[in-house]
Motif scaffolding. Structure first.
Motif, short mmCIF file in Angstrom:
data_model
loop_
_atom_site.label_atom_id
_atom_site.label_comp_id
_atom_site.label_asym_id
_atom_site.label_seq_id
_atom_site.Cartn_x
_atom_site.Cartn_y
_atom_site.Cartn_z
N GLN A 1 45.58 27.25 33.11
CA GLN A 1 44.17 27.02 32.79
C GLN A 1 43.44 28.33 32.49
O GLN A 1 42.22 28.34 32.35
CB GLN A 1 43.49 26.29 33.95
CG GLN A 1 44.04 24.88 34.17
CD GLN A 1 43.39 24.17 35.34
OE1 GLN A 1 43.18 24.76 36.40
NE2 GLN A 1 43.05 22.92 35.17
N LYS A 2 44.18 29.43 32.42
CA LYS A 2 43.65 30.76 32.11
C LYS A 2 42.64 31.25 33.16
O LYS A 2 41.83 32.11 32.86
CB LYS A 2 43.00 30.79 30.72
CG LYS A 2 44.00 30.56 29.60
CD LYS A 2 43.37 30.70 28.23
CE LYS A 2 44.40 30.48 27.15
NZ LYS A 2 43.81 30.55 25.79
N ASP A 3 42.72 30.69 34.36
CA ASP A 3 41.92 31.20 35.48
C ASP A 3 42.80 32.24 36.18
O ASP A 3 43.37 32.00 37.24
CB ASP A 3 41.53 30.06 36.42
CG ASP A 3 40.47 30.49 37.44
OD1 ASP A 3 40.29 31.72 37.62
OD2 ASP A 3 39.83 29.62 38.04
N GLU B 1 41.05 30.82 19.48
CA GLU B 1 40.41 31.53 20.58
C GLU B 1 39.26 30.76 21.23
O GLU B 1 38.71 31.20 22.23
CB GLU B 1 39.88 32.87 20.07
CG GLU B 1 40.98 33.75 19.49
CD GLU B 1 40.44 35.07 18.94
OE1 GLU B 1 41.11 35.68 18.12
OE2 GLU B 1 39.33 35.46 19.33
N GLY B 2 38.86 29.61 20.68
CA GLY B 2 37.82 28.82 21.31
C GLY B 2 36.47 28.99 20.64
O GLY B 2 36.26 29.84 19.77
N GLN C 1 36.48 26.81 30.48
CA GLN C 1 37.39 26.42 29.40
C GLN C 1 37.24 24.92 29.15
O GLN C 1 37.55 24.11 30.01
CB GLN C 1 38.85 26.72 29.80
CG GLN C 1 39.18 28.19 29.78
CD GLN C 1 39.26 28.72 28.36
OE1 GLN C 1 39.55 27.99 27.45
NE2 GLN C 1 38.99 30.00 28.18
N GLN D 1 34.85 21.63 22.39
CA GLN D 1 34.63 22.92 21.74
C GLN D 1 34.26 22.74 20.26
O GLN D 1 33.32 23.36 19.76
CB GLN D 1 35.89 23.78 21.86
CG GLN D 1 36.19 24.20 23.31
CD GLN D 1 37.14 25.39 23.35
OE1 GLN D 1 36.90 26.41 22.73
NE2 GLN D 1 38.20 25.27 24.11
N LEU E 1 39.10 20.95 32.43
CA LEU E 1 39.56 22.22 31.85
C LEU E 1 40.97 22.08 31.30
O LEU E 1 41.72 21.19 31.66
CB LEU E 1 39.52 23.32 32.93
CG LEU E 1 38.16 23.52 33.60
CD1 LEU E 1 38.25 24.63 34.59
CD2 LEU E 1 37.09 23.81 32.58
N ILE F 1 44.68 24.38 30.23
CA ILE F 1 45.35 25.66 30.51
C ILE F 1 46.72 25.74 29.84
O ILE F 1 47.23 24.76 29.35
CB ILE F 1 45.55 25.84 32.03
CG1 ILE F 1 44.27 25.52 32.75
CG2 ILE F 1 45.95 27.23 32.36
CD1 ILE F 1 43.18 26.46 32.61
#
Length: 659
Positions: A173-175, A518-519, A548, A554, A648, A650
Motif C-alpha cells: 500500500q506504499k505506506d 504516478e497518481g 492512496q 483518482q 487504499l 498497494i
C-alpha cells in the motif's frame, strides 16, 4: 523473488522439524504400524514435504489423511487435513478453494478452543486475502492472528512471522513508514529467538524497502548483512538478489563502477542457477549502468541481450524496459533513426500493456460488482422473509385479540399504506431511471465530443505537419545542392520534433501517463505546470495528507479539477487560481478558488452543457458533496468538494505462510 524466498523459507522451517529425506523414509516405513490418528499426522507431514516439488503426491497424502479423519470423526485430524489441502490449493493458485478450507480450519479450531490453531488459521486466511489484493481484509486477519500469538507463551517465532506479513501488506500500500516499523519489530523477535533464517530474510526485505525510501546507505548495510547470512546458511541461490539490491543502491549514489561489480556478481549467481527472469532483470540494470558512464556500445549490446531474453520468456514488462534501453543507447550513440524506431516500439508496447492491465482491472471490477449485487439480493430476500414471518405472527395475535371491525380497520390502513409506499417506490424508481438516462446521455455526448476534438487535433495539427514533412522528403530527392539539402534536413528534424510534441499533447489530453503511473497528485502538478508555462494565469497548487486512492477515484478527481480549471480559463477572466487538496481522518476536501468574474450558479446547475453533466456524474460516482460560492458581477469564486475516503491500494512483495 520475494515470494520464492518465502516458500523456500517455509520448507526449511518444516525441514527443521522433520525434513531430512531419511526421516521422510522413516515416516513412510512406520505408517503401517501406527494407529489411524497417528497416521493422519504422518500423512500430513508427507503432504507438506511433497508440496513444493510434487504437488500430486501432496494432494494424495492430504486426501488420504482427510479420509481417515472423517472415518474416525476426529475434528482435530480433519482440521489438520483441511489445512494441508488448503496449503496445496494456495500453492497452485486456487485461492478461492484455499480460502474456503482455511475458514473451515478456523471454524473447527474455534469449536475445539484451540488458540494456537486459531492464530495459524487467521494468518493463513490473511495470506490468501493478501494474494487476492484484498488488503483491508488481509490486515484484519493478520492482526487477529497477531493478538492470539501475543496472548500465548513461547510464540516469538510465529509472532515475528505475522509482523513480517503485516509489513508486507503496508509496503504494497506504499505506506513505507509503517512497513518499516513492522519489519523492525519482526527482525527484533527473530534476533532474540536466534532464528538466523528469519533474521536473514527480514534483513533482505528491509534492504529492499529502504531503496524505496531512498535511504541507500542503510539499504546497503541491511542487504550486506542478509548476503552474509545467506552465505553462512548455505543458500547460495539467494545471494544474487542481495548483490542486485546493493548494486541498485550504489547506482543511486552515483557510484557506478562499484554498482557494476555487484551487478556482475548477481548476474554470475543467476546464471549458475539458470534463473532466466533475474538474468534479464540484472542485464537491464547493467545496460543502464554502462550508459550512465558513457559506455554506450556496451550498454547497447546488453540491452539487445535483455530484449532477446524477454521475448523468449514472453515477459512483457522486461520487453518494454529493454526496448526503452535500446532507444536510449542508440540515441546516445547518435543513431537517431534506430533510436526513433525503438522509441516508437516502446510507446506501442506501453500502450499494449496499459490496455491489457485496463482490461484485467475492468473484469475484476465487474466480477466484484456482480458478487456484491448477489450478496445484496440475498440479504434483501432474507429481510423480506423475516418481515413476512413477523407480519404473520402479528396478524395472528390481532385476529385472536380484536373484534372484526378493528381487524377491518387495520387491514384497510395496511392496504392504504402499502399503496402509498408503492407509489413512492414507483416515483423513486422513475427518478433513478431518468438520472441514469441523463448520465448515460452525458457520457455518450462527452465521448462523441472527445472523438471529434481528437479527430480535429489529428487533422489540423498532425495532418499539416506530416504534409510538410512529405514535401521536404520529396524535395530532398530532387535537390542536388548540398546547402539546400542541409536546410531541408534541419527543417525535417524540426517537423519531426513538432509531430512528436503534438502526439504527446494529444496523448496527454486523452489520458496523462503521469495520472496512470504516478497518481492524480502528480497529474495535477503536471497540469498546473503546463498552464503556468503559458504565462496567462498563475495557478497555485497545495496538497496535504492525501491518502492512496483507488484508480476510479483518482481519475474522477483529476477530471473534475481539469473541467473546473478549464471553465475558469475559458470564461472567468481570472489572473490567479488556487487549488488545495487536504486529507482528513474520514474525508478528502478539494477546494478551487479564483479571482475571476462571478457567475449565476443556478444557470450552471440547470444548464444543458456536457461539462457540468460530466462533473455531476463523477460527483455522484464518488458520493461527493459540492458547494459553489459565486456572485454575478463580483470578482472571486470558490468551489468546495468533500468526499468519504475510499479503500487504499498497494504493491506486492514477499509473504510468509503458517502451517
Amino acid at each position: 523473488m520475494r515470494k520464492v524466498l518465502t516458500c523456500i523459507g517455509m520448507v526449511l522451517m518444516m525441514n527443521s522439524i522433520f525434513g531430512q529425506p531419511s526421516e521422510i523414509d522413516s515416516i513412510k516405513n512406520v505408517l503401517i504400524t501406527q494407529t489411524q490418528l497417528d497416521q493422519v499426522r504422518s500423512l500430513n507431514e508427507l503432504a507438506w514435504y511433497y508440496r513444493n516439488f510434487d504437488i500430486d503426491s501432496s494432494f494424495y497424502f492430504a486426501n488420504k489423511a482427510l479420509h481417515i479423519g472423517l472415518k474416525q470423526q476426529s475434528q482435530a485430524a480433519i482440521s489438520q487435513s483441511y489445512n494441508s489441502l488448503a496449503n496445496n490449493h494456495e500453492a497452485v493458485g486456487n485461492l478461492d478453494s484455499a480460502l474456503f478450507l482455511f475458514e473451515k480450519v478456523l471454524e473447527i479450531k474455534t469449536e475445539l478452543n484451540d488458540t494456537l490453531g486459531r492464530a495459524g488459521a487467521q494468518n493463513n486466511i490473511g495470506l490468501v486475502f493478501d494474494e487476492q489484493s484484498y488488503y483491508p481484509e488481509s490486515l484484519d486477519h493478520y492482526f487477529k492472528s497477531l493478538r492470539l500469538y501475543e496472548s500465548l507463551n513461547d510464540q516469538e517465532f510465529n509472532t515475528a512471522m505475522v509482523l513480517g506479513n503485516i509489513g508486507i501488506v503496508y509496503k504494497k500500500q506504499k505506506d513505507y513508514d509503517k512497513s518499516f516499523e513492522y519489519y523492525n519489530r519482526s527482525l527484533k523477535l527473530y534476533t532474540q529467538g536466534g532464528s538466523e533464517f528469519g533474521k536473514t530474510v527480514t534483513m533482505g526485505n528491509i534492504g529492499s524497502l529502504l531503496i524505496q525510501l531512498k535511504r541507500f546507505e542503510e539499504s546497503i548495510s541491511y542487504s550486506e548483512s542478509a548476503l552474509s547470512g545467506y552465505r553462512e546458511l548455505g543458500y547460495s541461490r539467494y545471494e544474487p538478489y542481495m548483490n542486485a539490491n546493493i548494486g541498485i543502491a550504489y547506482d543511486s549514489l552515483n557510484q557506478t563502477l562499484k554498482a557494476r561489480g555487484y551487478y556482475n556478481s548477481a548476474l554470475s549467481g543467476h546464471y549458475e542457477h539458470n534463473n532466466q527472469f533475474e538474468i534479464t532483470n540484472v542485464t537491464l540494470l547493467l545496460s543502464k549502468n554502462y550508459r550512465r558512464s558513457g559506455e554506450n556500445r556496451k550498454a547497447l549490446d546488453l540491452a539487445k541481450k535483455a530484449l532477446e531474453n524477454s521475448e523468449l520468456l514472453e515477459a512483457l514488462d522486461f520487453k518494454i524496459k529493454a526496448t526503452f534501453e535500446l532507444a536510449e543507447s542508440y540515441f546516445a550513440l547518435g543513431n537517431l533513426k534506430m533510436g526513433s524506431l525503438y522509441l516508437s516500439r516502446y510507446d506501442s508496447l506501453k500502450d499494449a500493456l496499459y490496455e491489457e492491465q485496463r482490461s484485467k482491472q475492468i473484469v475484476e471490477v465487474e466480477v466484484k460488482y456482480e458478487t456484491e449485487k448477489k450478496e445484496q439480493k440475498i440479504a434483501l430476500q432474507t429481510a423480506e422473509l423475516e418481515a413476512k414471518d413477523l407480519a404473520i405472527q402479528r396478524n395472528t395475535i390481532f385476529t385472536m385479540a380484536l373484534l372484526l371491525i378493528i381487524l377491518l380497520i387495520i387491514v384497510s390502513i395496511a392496504f392504504w399504506r402499502k399503496r402509498e409506499v408503492s407509489k413512492q417506490y414507483a416515483v423513486a424508481q422513475e427518478q433513478k431511471i431518468r438520472l441514469r438516462e441523463a448520465q448515460m446521455t452525458a457520457v455518450v455526448e462527452s465521448q462523441e465530443k472527445e472523438r471529434k476534438r481528437f479527430a480535429a487535433d489529428l487533422h489540423d495539427g498532425m495532418g499539416q505537419l506530416i504534409a510538410a514533412l512529405q514535401m521536404n522528403i520529396l524535395s530532398l530527392k530532387t535537390t542536388k545542392e548540398v546547402e539546400k539539402q542541409d536546410g531541408l534536413y534541419e527543417n525535417s528534424k524540426s517537423l519531426l520534433k513538432d509531430i512528436h510534441t503534438e502526439i504527446r499533447n494529444i496523448a496527454f489530453n486523452l489520458m496523462p501517463q503521469t495520472l496512470v503511473k504516478e497518481g492524480f497528485i502528480s497529474a495535477i502538478q503536471e497540469l498546473v505546470l503546463k498552464i503556468n508555462r503559458a504565462g496567462q494565469v498563475k495557478v497555485h497548487f497545495n496538497h496535504l495528507d492525501v491518502p492512496q486512492l483507488n484508480e476510479v477515484t483518482q481519475i474522477s478527481l483529476y477530471r473534475i479539477v481539469q473541467e473546473f480549471v478549464s471553465n475558469i480559463l475559458k470564461h472567468g477572466d481570472a489572473n490567479k487560481i488556487f487549488i488545495d487538496i487536504t486529507g482528513h481522518e474520514k474525508e478528502l476536501v478539494l477546494t478551487i478558488e479564483d479571482d475571476g468574474n462571478g457567475f449565476d450558479k443556478n444557470r450552471l446547475e440547470n444548464g444543458e452543457g456536457n461539462g457540468w453533466r460530466n462533473i455531476n456524474t463523477r460527483l455522484n460516482l464518488l458520493n461527493a458533496h459540492l458547494e459553489i460560492n459565486s456572485t454575478p458581477d463580483q470578482k472571486g469564486n470558490s468551489i468546495l468538494i468533500d468526499l468519504p475516503i475510499p479503500s487504499l491500494i498497494i504493491n506486492t512483495t514477499s509473504k510468509q505462510t503458517n502451517t
